[in-house]
Design a protein around this motif. Structure first.
Motif, short mmCIF file in Angstrom:
data_model
loop_
_atom_site.label_atom_id
_atom_site.label_comp_id
_atom_site.label_asym_id
_atom_site.label_seq_id
_atom_site.Cartn_x
_atom_site.Cartn_y
_atom_site.Cartn_z
N THR A 132 0.85 -1.19 0.00
CA THR A 132 0.00 0.00 0.00
C THR A 132 0.88 1.24 0.00
OG1 THR A 132 -1.70 -1.17 1.29
CG2 THR A 132 -1.83 1.24 1.20
N ILE A 133 0.79 2.04 -1.05
CA ILE A 133 1.57 3.27 -1.13
C ILE A 133 0.98 4.28 -0.15
CG2 ILE A 133 2.38 5.15 -2.61
CD1 ILE A 133 3.54 2.41 -3.30
N ILE A 134 1.83 4.84 0.74
CA ILE A 134 1.33 5.78 1.75
C ILE A 134 1.84 7.20 1.53
CG2 ILE A 134 0.97 4.00 3.49
CD1 ILE A 134 3.63 4.77 4.75
N SER A 135 2.88 7.37 0.72
CA SER A 135 3.35 8.73 0.43
C SER A 135 4.17 8.74 -0.84
CB SER A 135 4.18 9.30 1.59
OG SER A 135 5.44 8.68 1.66
N ARG A 136 4.21 9.90 -1.45
CA ARG A 136 5.00 10.10 -2.68
C ARG A 136 5.59 11.50 -2.63
NH1 ARG A 136 4.78 7.88 -7.89
NH2 ARG A 136 5.68 9.22 -9.48
N GLU A 137 6.87 11.58 -2.95
CA GLU A 137 7.56 12.86 -2.86
C GLU A 137 8.67 12.90 -3.91
OE1 GLU A 137 9.89 15.40 0.65
OE2 GLU A 137 8.58 13.72 1.18
N ILE A 138 9.03 14.10 -4.32
CA ILE A 138 10.18 14.28 -5.20
C ILE A 138 11.31 14.90 -4.36
CG2 ILE A 138 11.12 15.43 -7.24
CD1 ILE A 138 9.14 13.25 -7.93
N ILE A 139 12.44 14.22 -4.32
CA ILE A 139 13.59 14.69 -3.54
C ILE A 139 14.55 15.42 -4.49
CG2 ILE A 139 15.47 14.07 -1.98
CD1 ILE A 139 12.64 13.45 -0.94
N LYS A 140 14.80 16.69 -4.19
CA LYS A 140 15.68 17.50 -5.03
C LYS A 140 17.01 17.73 -4.32
CE LYS A 140 11.91 19.76 -7.46
NZ LYS A 140 11.40 21.01 -8.07
N PRO A 141 18.07 18.03 -5.08
CA PRO A 141 19.37 18.29 -4.45
C PRO A 141 19.27 19.43 -3.44
CG PRO A 141 19.61 18.06 -6.83
CD PRO A 141 18.14 18.12 -6.55
N SER A 142 20.02 19.33 -2.35
CA SER A 142 19.96 20.35 -1.30
C SER A 142 20.56 21.67 -1.76
CB SER A 142 20.69 19.86 -0.05
OG SER A 142 22.02 19.50 -0.34
N ASN A 143 21.45 21.61 -2.76
CA ASN A 143 22.03 22.82 -3.35
C ASN A 143 21.87 22.76 -4.86
OD1 ASN A 143 23.14 24.09 -0.94
ND2 ASN A 143 24.59 22.38 -0.91
N PRO A 144 21.60 23.88 -5.51
CA PRO A 144 21.42 23.85 -6.97
C PRO A 144 22.70 23.48 -7.71
CG PRO A 144 21.51 26.11 -6.16
CD PRO A 144 21.45 25.24 -4.94
N THR A 145 22.54 22.82 -8.83
CA THR A 145 23.68 22.46 -9.67
C THR A 145 24.21 23.71 -10.36
OG1 THR A 145 22.82 20.23 -10.05
CG2 THR A 145 24.42 21.07 -11.65
N PRO A 146 25.53 23.93 -10.32
CA PRO A 146 26.11 25.11 -10.97
C PRO A 146 25.75 25.15 -12.46
CG PRO A 146 27.72 24.05 -9.56
CD PRO A 146 26.55 23.13 -9.62
N SER A 147 25.60 26.33 -13.00
CA SER A 147 25.15 26.48 -14.39
C SER A 147 26.11 25.84 -15.38
CB SER A 147 24.98 27.98 -14.72
OG SER A 147 26.19 28.68 -14.52
N ASN A 148 27.41 25.78 -15.05
CA ASN A 148 28.36 25.19 -15.98
C ASN A 148 28.24 23.66 -16.04
OD1 ASN A 148 29.50 25.21 -13.26
ND2 ASN A 148 31.35 24.37 -14.19
N LEU A 149 27.41 23.08 -15.16
CA LEU A 149 27.22 21.63 -15.15
C LEU A 149 25.79 21.25 -15.56
CD1 LEU A 149 29.05 20.68 -11.82
CD2 LEU A 149 29.96 20.57 -14.15
N ASN A 150 25.08 22.18 -16.18
CA ASN A 150 23.67 21.94 -16.50
C ASN A 150 23.45 20.88 -17.58
OD1 ASN A 150 22.38 25.30 -15.88
ND2 ASN A 150 22.57 23.54 -14.54
N THR A 151 24.47 20.59 -18.37
CA THR A 151 24.33 19.57 -19.41
C THR A 151 25.36 18.46 -19.18
OG1 THR A 151 23.55 21.18 -21.04
CG2 THR A 151 24.41 19.09 -21.87
#
Length: 439
Positions: free
Chosen positions: A8-27
């Motif tokens: 039985t699924i009781i929760s659903r969440e999206i976990i994102k990085p605690s710090n944003p990825t630097p723009s030079n690493l976006n690809t």
């Protein structure tokens, strides 16, 4: 045989990085081997009993620790939280959209669930988030899925599925070790007391002109249903006997546990298939996955993230070539030929060239995770009592080898066609070297 337990699924969440990825690493460009690996998943589940350390935390606290530490880990493994730009694009947008994290309850005791999972190839599938056990589809955008399953006894099963696009088993092992170390650190007063593993090393590949294979076709469920999975355990004492048998039969020196066990499993499977084919032997290839990080001319550290694996194609053309000493000898010969790989590009070209030579031979795949620290993944409530890959959806003959939880042997998950398994699991030579867990 026990029936399926209710998830039985009781929760659903999206976990994102605690710090944003630097723009030079976006690809993050995929390598040629990443592209060949395609959109299969590596689905692995870790079983943790309700022992003293585990019982100190409530279910909610375990989930909180896992989510918080995963968020921090994703800042280092930043492509894992990204998305494919398009369904077929050869690069990942590292846009921090995150990893899906589900929680579920299972109406079962952990031990009962684990035991039946060793024999019921359907049983593990519901433990994984969003059915991430076979191939990615355009509707499933996450590259990593996590599902924390709570048993009535207080134990948990953590099911983690990683898209093969972003890494191999070595990458998954590094990721899990890093995540667990961060989680264990949260449970301590002094956050500097746990030595974290090395941060992942990412190689920035040039943009490929290739596109990802389209895996959106409907999977042939009739084909999958014709395969069954069984788990066998081979104690080190028995593997030593097997090594001695191989050495005594030929000119093989210092065979490894994995070499002799792979040969035994392959031999047994080949003879089972011949038995079901009126004694007629069909030529075959044994595909053995090989980590090439330390086989490249310019060696790579083990914490290099991505796909750095190739495979050996070991042929068996006739029944006379199925002796253990001959099979081990062929594996050793092909292993030597893997040394000195010039580059990832050359490895990819060799893979494509090898695949092009296939005809009507029977195919068997073997993957060994022996030596990888899956059985040491401790989030702060102890090491897992068992780990297992979900193999049912593979729909092919194969063997997956892992160290036993106590490092006192090798666990082999074997998947074969039903009629071949009936012969395989009753082979007296194979059984003499193993203990089989029976329901």
């Amino acid at each position: 045989m026990m029936g399926k337990q209710l998830h039985t699924i009781i929760s659903r969440e999206i976990i994102k990085p605690s710090n944003p990825t630097p723009s030079n690493l976006n690809t993050y460009n995929l390598s040629e081997i990443d592209i060949i690996a395609g959109k299969a998943y590596l689905p692995l589940v870790f079983f943790y009993p309700n022992n003293l350390n585990c019982s100190l935390l409530t279910a909610q606290e375990k989930a909180r620790v896992l989510k918080k530490s995963l968020s921090q880990t994703l800042t280092r493994y930043y492509p894992f939280a990204g998305r494919l730009s398009t369904h077929l694009a050869p690069y990942i947008d590292c846009n921090d959209e995150g990893v899906v994290f589900l929680e579920a309850t299972i109406d079962s005791e952990l031990d009962a669930f684990k035991l039946i999972s060793e024999h019921d190839e359907n049983h593990l599938d519901a433990s994984f988030a969003d059915d991430m056990v076979c191939y990615n589809s355009p509707h499933n955008v996450s590259l990593v899925g996590v599902q924390l399953n709570h048993f009535v006894c207080g134990g948990v099963a953590l099911a983690v599925s990683m898209s093969h696009i972003i890494g191999d088993s070595c990458t998954l092992a590094s990721f899990m070790t890093h995540w667990a170390s961060v989680a264990a650190d949260y449970g301590l007063v002094d956050h500097k007391s746990v030595l974290l593993p090395l941060n992942p090393f990412f190689i920035h590949s040039p943009r490929s002109n290739s596109i990802l294979p389209d895996s959106s076709a409907v999977i042939n469920q009739d084909l999958i249903s014709n395969y069954v999975m069984r788990t066998f355990v081979f104690p080190n004492s028995k593997l030593s006997d097997l090594k001695n048998k191989v050495v005594a039969a030929g000119s093989i020196n210092n065979p490894t546990r994995v070499e002799v066990l792979t040969s035994l499993l392959h031999k047994t499977a080949l003879l089972a298939a011949a038995t079901n084919n009126s004694g007629c032997f069909k030529p075959s290839y044994l595909f053995i996955m090989v980590d090439i990080r330390n086989k490249l001319v310019e060696k790579l550290p083990q914490n290099t993230a991505g796909n750095f694996a190739s495979f050996m194609m070991v042929p068996t053309r006739d029944k006379s070539e199925t002796s253990l000493s001959m099979l081990v000898g062929e594996i050793k010969k092909h292993k030597l030929q893997m040394e000195g790989v010039q580059s990832v590009k050359h490895a990819a070209e060799n893979l494509i060239s090898s695949m092009s030579k296939l005809g009507n031979e029977a195919l068997y795949a073997c993957t060994s995770s022996c030596g990888f620290p899956f059985n040491k993944v401790d989030f702060g409530w102890g090491k897992p009592v068992a780990t297992a890959f979900a193999l049912r959806s593979a729909g092919k003959n194969g063997f997956v080898l892992m160290d036993t939880p106590e490092d006192d042997g090798i666990q082999a998950q074997v998947i074969l066609e039903k009629q071949d398994m009936e012969v395989f699991e009753n082979d007296m030579e194979m059984l003499s070297f193993c203990q089989m867990n029976n329901v």
